[in-house]
Design a protein around this motif. Sequence first.
Motif, PDB file in Angstrom:
ATOM      1  N   LEU A 247      -5.344   0.558  -6.545  1.00 17.13           N
ATOM      2  CA  LEU A 247      -5.188  -0.885  -6.642  1.00 17.13           C
ATOM      3  C   LEU A 247      -5.004  -1.515  -5.264  1.00 17.13           C
ATOM      4  O   LEU A 247      -5.602  -2.556  -4.956  1.00 17.13           O
ATOM      5  CB  LEU A 247      -3.994  -1.219  -7.537  1.00 17.13           C
ATOM      6  CG  LEU A 247      -3.682  -2.707  -7.742  1.00 17.13           C
ATOM      7  CD1 LEU A 247      -4.873  -3.418  -8.370  1.00 17.13           C
ATOM      8  CD2 LEU A 247      -2.445  -2.864  -8.609  1.00 17.13           C
ATOM      9  N   ILE A 248      -4.205  -0.870  -4.425  1.00 17.19           N
ATOM     10  CA  ILE A 248      -3.987  -1.382  -3.076  1.00 17.19           C
ATOM     11  C   ILE A 248      -5.302  -1.429  -2.305  1.00 17.19           C
ATOM     12  O   ILE A 248      -5.602  -2.397  -1.603  1.00 17.19           O
ATOM     13  CB  ILE A 248      -2.946  -0.524  -2.332  1.00 17.19           C
ATOM     14  CG1 ILE A 248      -1.548  -0.779  -2.900  1.00 17.19           C
ATOM     15  CG2 ILE A 248      -2.946  -0.855  -0.835  1.00 17.19           C
ATOM     16  CD1 ILE A 248      -0.488   0.144  -2.345  1.00 17.19           C
TER      17      ILE A 248
ATOM     18  N   ARG B 164      -8.273  -1.873  -3.403  1.00 15.92           N
ATOM     19  CA  ARG B 164      -9.092  -2.993  -3.859  1.00 15.92           C
ATOM     20  C   ARG B 164      -8.520  -4.324  -3.391  1.00 15.92           C
ATOM     21  O   ARG B 164      -9.255  -5.217  -2.953  1.00 15.92           O
ATOM     22  CB  ARG B 164      -9.196  -2.990  -5.392  1.00 15.92           C
ATOM     23  CG  ARG B 164      -9.942  -1.818  -5.971  1.00 15.92           C
ATOM     24  CD  ARG B 164     -11.327  -1.674  -5.382  1.00 15.92           C
ATOM     25  NE  ARG B 164     -12.133  -2.880  -5.575  1.00 15.92           N
ATOM     26  CZ  ARG B 164     -13.215  -3.162  -4.874  1.00 15.92           C
ATOM     27  NH1 ARG B 164     -13.620  -2.359  -3.911  1.00 15.92           N
ATOM     28  NH2 ARG B 164     -13.904  -4.256  -5.119  1.00 15.92           N
ATOM     29  N   MET B 165      -7.201  -4.472  -3.477  1.00 14.64           N
ATOM     30  CA  MET B 165      -6.586  -5.735  -3.059  1.00 14.64           C
ATOM     31  C   MET B 165      -6.778  -5.969  -1.568  1.00 14.64           C
ATOM     32  O   MET B 165      -7.031  -7.094  -1.126  1.00 14.64           O
ATOM     33  CB  MET B 165      -5.098  -5.736  -3.411  1.00 14.64           C
ATOM     34  CG  MET B 165      -4.813  -5.786  -4.905  1.00 14.64           C
ATOM     35  SD  MET B 165      -3.068  -6.068  -5.317  1.00 14.64           S
ATOM     36  CE  MET B 165      -2.308  -4.600  -4.601  1.00 14.64           C
ATOM     37  N   GLU B 166      -6.671  -4.889  -0.783  1.00 15.63           N
ATOM     38  CA  GLU B 166      -6.864  -5.010   0.658  1.00 15.63           C
ATOM     39  C   GLU B 166      -8.279  -5.469   0.987  1.00 15.63           C
ATOM     40  O   GLU B 166      -8.494  -6.265   1.905  1.00 15.63           O
ATOM     41  CB  GLU B 166      -6.576  -3.668   1.338  1.00 15.63           C
ATOM     42  CG  GLU B 166      -5.114  -3.265   1.339  1.00 15.63           C
ATOM     43  CD  GLU B 166      -4.280  -4.137   2.269  1.00 15.63           C
ATOM     44  OE1 GLU B 166      -4.646  -4.291   3.447  1.00 15.63           O
ATOM     45  OE2 GLU B 166      -3.260  -4.684   1.795  1.00 15.63           O
TER      46      GLU B 166
ATOM     47  N   MET C 296     -10.279  -7.221  -1.019  1.00 14.08           N
ATOM     48  CA  MET C 296     -10.530  -8.553  -1.567  1.00 14.08           C
ATOM     49  C   MET C 296      -9.771  -9.649  -0.816  1.00 14.08           C
ATOM     50  O   MET C 296     -10.219 -10.800  -0.771  1.00 14.08           O
ATOM     51  CB  MET C 296     -10.135  -8.579  -3.049  1.00 14.08           C
ATOM     52  CG  MET C 296     -10.991  -7.683  -3.932  1.00 14.08           C
ATOM     53  SD  MET C 296     -10.296  -7.481  -5.600  1.00 14.08           S
ATOM     54  CE  MET C 296     -10.386  -9.171  -6.209  1.00 14.08           C
ATOM     55  N   ALA C 297      -8.629  -9.321  -0.217  1.00 16.38           N
ATOM     56  CA  ALA C 297      -7.784 -10.334   0.412  1.00 16.38           C
ATOM     57  C   ALA C 297      -8.323 -10.740   1.787  1.00 16.38           C
ATOM     58  O   ALA C 297      -8.667  -9.888   2.602  1.00 16.38           O
ATOM     59  CB  ALA C 297      -6.360  -9.811   0.550  1.00 16.38           C
TER      60      ALA C 297
ATOM     61  N   TYR D 181      -1.009 -11.204   1.674  1.00 18.77           N
ATOM     62  CA  TYR D 181      -0.769 -11.500   0.268  1.00 18.77           C
ATOM     63  C   TYR D 181       0.488 -10.755  -0.180  1.00 18.77           C
ATOM     64  O   TYR D 181       0.983  -9.859   0.514  1.00 18.77           O
ATOM     65  CB  TYR D 181      -1.966 -11.086  -0.596  1.00 18.77           C
ATOM     66  CG  TYR D 181      -2.237  -9.583  -0.617  1.00 18.77           C
ATOM     67  CD1 TYR D 181      -1.753  -8.783  -1.645  1.00 18.77           C
ATOM     68  CD2 TYR D 181      -2.965  -8.972   0.405  1.00 18.77           C
ATOM     69  CE1 TYR D 181      -1.984  -7.414  -1.665  1.00 18.77           C
ATOM     70  CE2 TYR D 181      -3.201  -7.606   0.398  1.00 18.77           C
ATOM     71  CZ  TYR D 181      -2.715  -6.836  -0.639  1.00 18.77           C
ATOM     72  OH  TYR D 181      -2.941  -5.472  -0.647  1.00 18.77           O
TER      73      TYR D 181
ATOM     74  N   VAL E 191       2.754  -9.010  -3.685  1.00 19.55           N
ATOM     75  CA  VAL E 191       2.606  -8.381  -4.995  1.00 19.55           C
ATOM     76  C   VAL E 191       3.897  -8.531  -5.782  1.00 19.55           C
ATOM     77  O   VAL E 191       4.990  -8.324  -5.241  1.00 19.55           O
ATOM     78  CB  VAL E 191       2.248  -6.883  -4.847  1.00 19.55           C
ATOM     79  CG1 VAL E 191       2.467  -6.139  -6.164  1.00 19.55           C
ATOM     80  CG2 VAL E 191       0.813  -6.709  -4.390  1.00 19.55           C
TER      81      VAL E 191
ATOM     82  N   HIS F 262       5.574  -7.084  -9.388  1.00 17.12           N
ATOM     83  CA  HIS F 262       5.395  -6.098 -10.459  1.00 17.12           C
ATOM     84  C   HIS F 262       6.576  -6.149 -11.418  1.00 17.12           C
ATOM     85  O   HIS F 262       7.655  -6.640 -11.077  1.00 17.12           O
ATOM     86  CB  HIS F 262       5.203  -4.687  -9.879  1.00 17.12           C
ATOM     87  CG  HIS F 262       6.409  -4.128  -9.185  1.00 17.12           C
ATOM     88  ND1 HIS F 262       7.475  -3.584  -9.854  1.00 17.12           N
ATOM     89  CD2 HIS F 262       6.693  -3.993  -7.861  1.00 17.12           C
ATOM     90  CE1 HIS F 262       8.365  -3.143  -8.991  1.00 17.12           C
ATOM     91  NE2 HIS F 262       7.923  -3.375  -7.768  1.00 17.12           N
TER      92      HIS F 262
ATOM     93  N   LEU G 271      -0.982  -6.508   2.815  1.00 18.21           N
ATOM     94  CA  LEU G 271       0.122  -6.700   1.881  1.00 18.21           C
ATOM     95  C   LEU G 271       1.402  -6.966   2.665  1.00 18.21           C
ATOM     96  O   LEU G 271       1.797  -6.165   3.510  1.00 18.21           O
ATOM     97  CB  LEU G 271       0.288  -5.454   1.011  1.00 18.21           C
ATOM     98  CG  LEU G 271       1.435  -5.441   0.006  1.00 18.21           C
ATOM     99  CD1 LEU G 271       1.305  -6.576  -0.994  1.00 18.21           C
ATOM    100  CD2 LEU G 271       1.484  -4.097  -0.710  1.00 18.21           C
TER     101      LEU G 271
ATOM    102  N   GLN H 117     -15.347  -2.510  -9.605  1.00 18.78           N
ATOM    103  CA  GLN H 117     -13.932  -2.759  -9.876  1.00 18.78           C
ATOM    104  C   GLN H 117     -13.260  -1.573 -10.563  1.00 18.78           C
ATOM    105  O   GLN H 117     -12.079  -1.641 -10.876  1.00 18.78           O
ATOM    106  CB  GLN H 117     -13.786  -4.020 -10.745  1.00 18.78           C
ATOM    107  CG  GLN H 117     -14.129  -5.302  -9.995  1.00 18.78           C
ATOM    108  CD  GLN H 117     -14.056  -6.528 -10.878  1.00 18.78           C
ATOM    109  OE1 GLN H 117     -14.476  -6.508 -12.032  1.00 18.78           O
ATOM    110  NE2 GLN H 117     -13.526  -7.620 -10.349  1.00 18.78           N
TER     111      GLN H 117
END
Length: 265
Positions: free
Chosen positions: A120-121, A123-125, A127-128, A132, A134, A136, A175, A227
């Motif tokens: 997940l990290i 992908r977020m890295e 996309m950002a 950003y 998080v 949880h 992040l 994804q």
Amino acid sequence: MLRIKVEFALDYAVEPFYYERGLDFYEDGQNYSLASLLYTAGPTLLGKEAFDALLVTFQRAVKEKTEGALRELVLAASRLNWRELPEALGPLVQASPECLSAIATTGVTTDAAIVVLQALISRMELMADGAYRVEHDQSKNLLTYHDLLQRYIDHQHEVEFRQTQIASIKFPLKLSSVSQVDSKASSAVQVADVMIGAAIEAANGLTGLRPPLLEPQAVMSLYADDQFIHLVPSIDFTEQKEFRQGTQAAEMIDYFAKHFGTKSS
């Protein structure tokens, strides 16, 4: 998740054997392909009950870390028609000391949460565009890894590892913060829970683990192909080798073990 559990079994019951002999088990995604093959063909070649028993025995050995549990694991592997897949089962049948030592190492578990979090990290890295944060929920797994996520954030060494054509991880992370929230008070976390639950349900339906409650193809159509990470097994070995060519998974594992005290997949 079953495919991830099979991959965990190979990580600790097979990879150390090859590592000690100078072979990169992760090169071009060999670990992923072998896990997919074992997941797909294992029940047929080895017998479903015997294969399931092997995975249960492996989980018990990882949890108990006793000589008796390790001995039972070797016996469970030996009872199978392991010569059908010697690359996957041979080291365990031979009671490889490297593999048994890895399984008995304190801190080694079959918890797949860290694999999912790291995917997940990545992908977020990607996309950002910038920093950003998080949020949880307060589930036990996420609470367990909250401090580790904070250590990732605090890590300021400049380094990058390629995993696949669409996944890599680079430090320092974009992040900037991680916080725990009550999911009942966060609509974003609630929506994420629903989406994740639907994706897992669809994947279980596609792989035949249980009759789907949702139409798998309808759910999958909501997501782009890039994804999905660590979710669906594939035995298109040519495609997977190209997709994972040049992976730095082995180097990443060594780096994470040195700096974070954990083994990633």
